[in-house]
Write a protein that holds these residues in place. Structure first.
Motif, PDB file in Angstrom:
ATOM      1  N   THR A 118       0.838  -1.202   0.000  1.00 27.36           N
ATOM      2  CA  THR A 118       0.000   0.000   0.000  1.00 27.36           C
ATOM      3  C   THR A 118       0.870   1.248   0.000  1.00 27.36           C
ATOM      4  N   LEU A 119       1.916   1.251   0.828  1.00 25.25           N
ATOM      5  CA  LEU A 119       2.857   2.370   0.837  1.00 25.25           C
ATOM      6  C   LEU A 119       3.442   2.580  -0.556  1.00 25.25           C
ATOM      7  N   MET A 120       3.805   1.490  -1.223  1.00 33.08           N
ATOM      8  CA  MET A 120       4.381   1.584  -2.567  1.00 33.08           C
ATOM      9  C   MET A 120       3.405   2.246  -3.532  1.00 33.08           C
ATOM     10  N   LEU A 121       2.139   1.898  -3.460  1.00 30.35           N
ATOM     11  CA  LEU A 121       1.145   2.519  -4.344  1.00 30.35           C
ATOM     12  C   LEU A 121       1.034   4.018  -4.083  1.00 30.35           C
ATOM     13  N   VAL A 122       1.055   4.419  -2.822  1.00 25.53           N
ATOM     14  CA  VAL A 122       1.003   5.842  -2.481  1.00 25.53           C
ATOM     15  C   VAL A 122       2.256   6.548  -3.015  1.00 25.53           C
ATOM     16  N   LEU A 123       3.415   5.935  -2.818  1.00 24.76           N
ATOM     17  CA  LEU A 123       4.658   6.521  -3.304  1.00 24.76           C
ATOM     18  C   LEU A 123       4.666   6.643  -4.825  1.00 24.76           C
ATOM     19  N   LEU A 124       4.177   5.596  -5.507  1.00 24.87           N
ATOM     20  CA  LEU A 124       4.099   5.653  -6.975  1.00 24.87           C
ATOM     21  C   LEU A 124       3.232   6.830  -7.420  1.00 24.87           C
ATOM     22  N   ALA A 125       2.095   7.004  -6.762  1.00 24.81           N
ATOM     23  CA  ALA A 125       1.200   8.119  -7.114  1.00 24.81           C
ATOM     24  C   ALA A 125       1.899   9.464  -6.878  1.00 24.81           C
ATOM     25  N   LEU A 126       2.539   9.632  -5.723  1.00 18.02           N
ATOM     26  CA  LEU A 126       3.250  10.883  -5.432  1.00 18.02           C
ATOM     27  C   LEU A 126       4.369  11.138  -6.441  1.00 18.02           C
ATOM     28  N   HIS A 127       5.109  10.091  -6.761  1.00 13.32           N
ATOM     29  CA  HIS A 127       6.241  10.200  -7.683  1.00 13.32           C
ATOM     30  C   HIS A 127       5.773  10.623  -9.081  1.00 13.32           C
ATOM     31  N   VAL A 128       4.755   9.955  -9.564  1.00 12.98           N
ATOM     32  CA  VAL A 128       4.240  10.261 -10.904  1.00 12.98           C
ATOM     33  C   VAL A 128       3.610  11.659 -10.926  1.00 12.98           C
ATOM     34  N   LEU A 129       2.820  11.979  -9.928  1.00 14.67           N
ATOM     35  CA  LEU A 129       2.203  13.312  -9.888  1.00 14.67           C
ATOM     36  C   LEU A 129       3.259  14.412  -9.781  1.00 14.67           C
ATOM     37  N   GLY A 130       4.285  14.173  -8.977  1.00 15.60           N
ATOM     38  CA  GLY A 130       5.362  15.161  -8.857  1.00 15.60           C
ATOM     39  C   GLY A 130       6.094  15.358 -10.170  1.00 15.60           C
ATOM     40  N   ALA A 131       6.407  14.260 -10.840  1.00 12.75           N
ATOM     41  CA  ALA A 131       7.114  14.357 -12.121  1.00 12.75           C
ATOM     42  C   ALA A 131       6.261  15.085 -13.160  1.00 12.75           C
TER      43      ALA A 131
END
Length: 184
Positions: free
Chosen positions: A147-160
């Motif tokens: 679940t943490l990984m999914l949140v991080l993926l979302a933050l990473h993609v949105l930030g980029a």
């Protein structure tokens, strides 16, 4: 003559980044697809899930070693201090999850003996408790880290995407080889 710092990640860093990213996404898809399948098909998909997980672990260790020996490009001058802090935090948590998820998965299945990696080689069982309670704990941590990984993926993609399309600072060119690199 003073050399300019690199404006983009090295080719090896890019390859490791995208290979690990694709494998992580494939592993999430595998779990979601396997959930409603008959047992025989589910077991085959989960065997691939385990193989991909071990591969992610190996590639992540390689990526960490590469990162320790090769400096990443500096942050963009346009990034605010809070953005830099958030980026550092997200990346640190990514590495934690990319190590923790495969290790907890491997720990979960260690009671069953060695794990075959795509039939090419076997990794030995980890010397961890193999009781039902321990396996349940490993499973819970594995899921929470997922679940943490999914949140991080979302933050990473949105930030980029924010940096690329709102700030227009060509941040994606740091990690995507066919895009223009950011300005110096």
């Amino acid at each position: 003559m003073i050399s300019q710092p690199a404006r983009r990640y090295s080719r090896v860093a890019m390859i490791l980044h995208w290979l690990i990213a694709v494998l992580i996404v494939l592993n999430f898809i595998a779990v979601w697809v396997a959930e409603d399948m008959p047992k025989a098909e589910r077991m085959q998909i989960m065997a691939n899930h385990k193989s991909i997980g071990i591969t992610v672990l190996i590639l992540t260790v390689a990526r960490i070693l590469w990162r320790v020996t090769h400096r990443p490009p500096p942050f963009q001058r346009t990034q605010q201090p809070w953005e830099r802090a958030l980026a550092r935090g997200v990346h640190a948590l990514f590495y934690f999850a990319m190590i923790g998820i495969p290790l907890t998965g491997w720990s979960m299945v260690s009671g069953g003996g060695p794990v075959s990696v795509f039939g090419l080689f076997r990794v030995p069982a980890l010397p961890v408790p193999t009781s039902e309670a321990a396996s349940s704990t490993f499973f819970t941590v594995h899921e929470k880290l997922g679940t943490l990984m999914l949140v991080l993926l979302a933050l990473h993609v949105l930030g980029a995407l924010k940096h690329q399309f709102v700030d227009r600072d060509r941040t994606l060119g740091r990690m995507i080889p066919f895009l223009r690199a950011p300005r110096a």
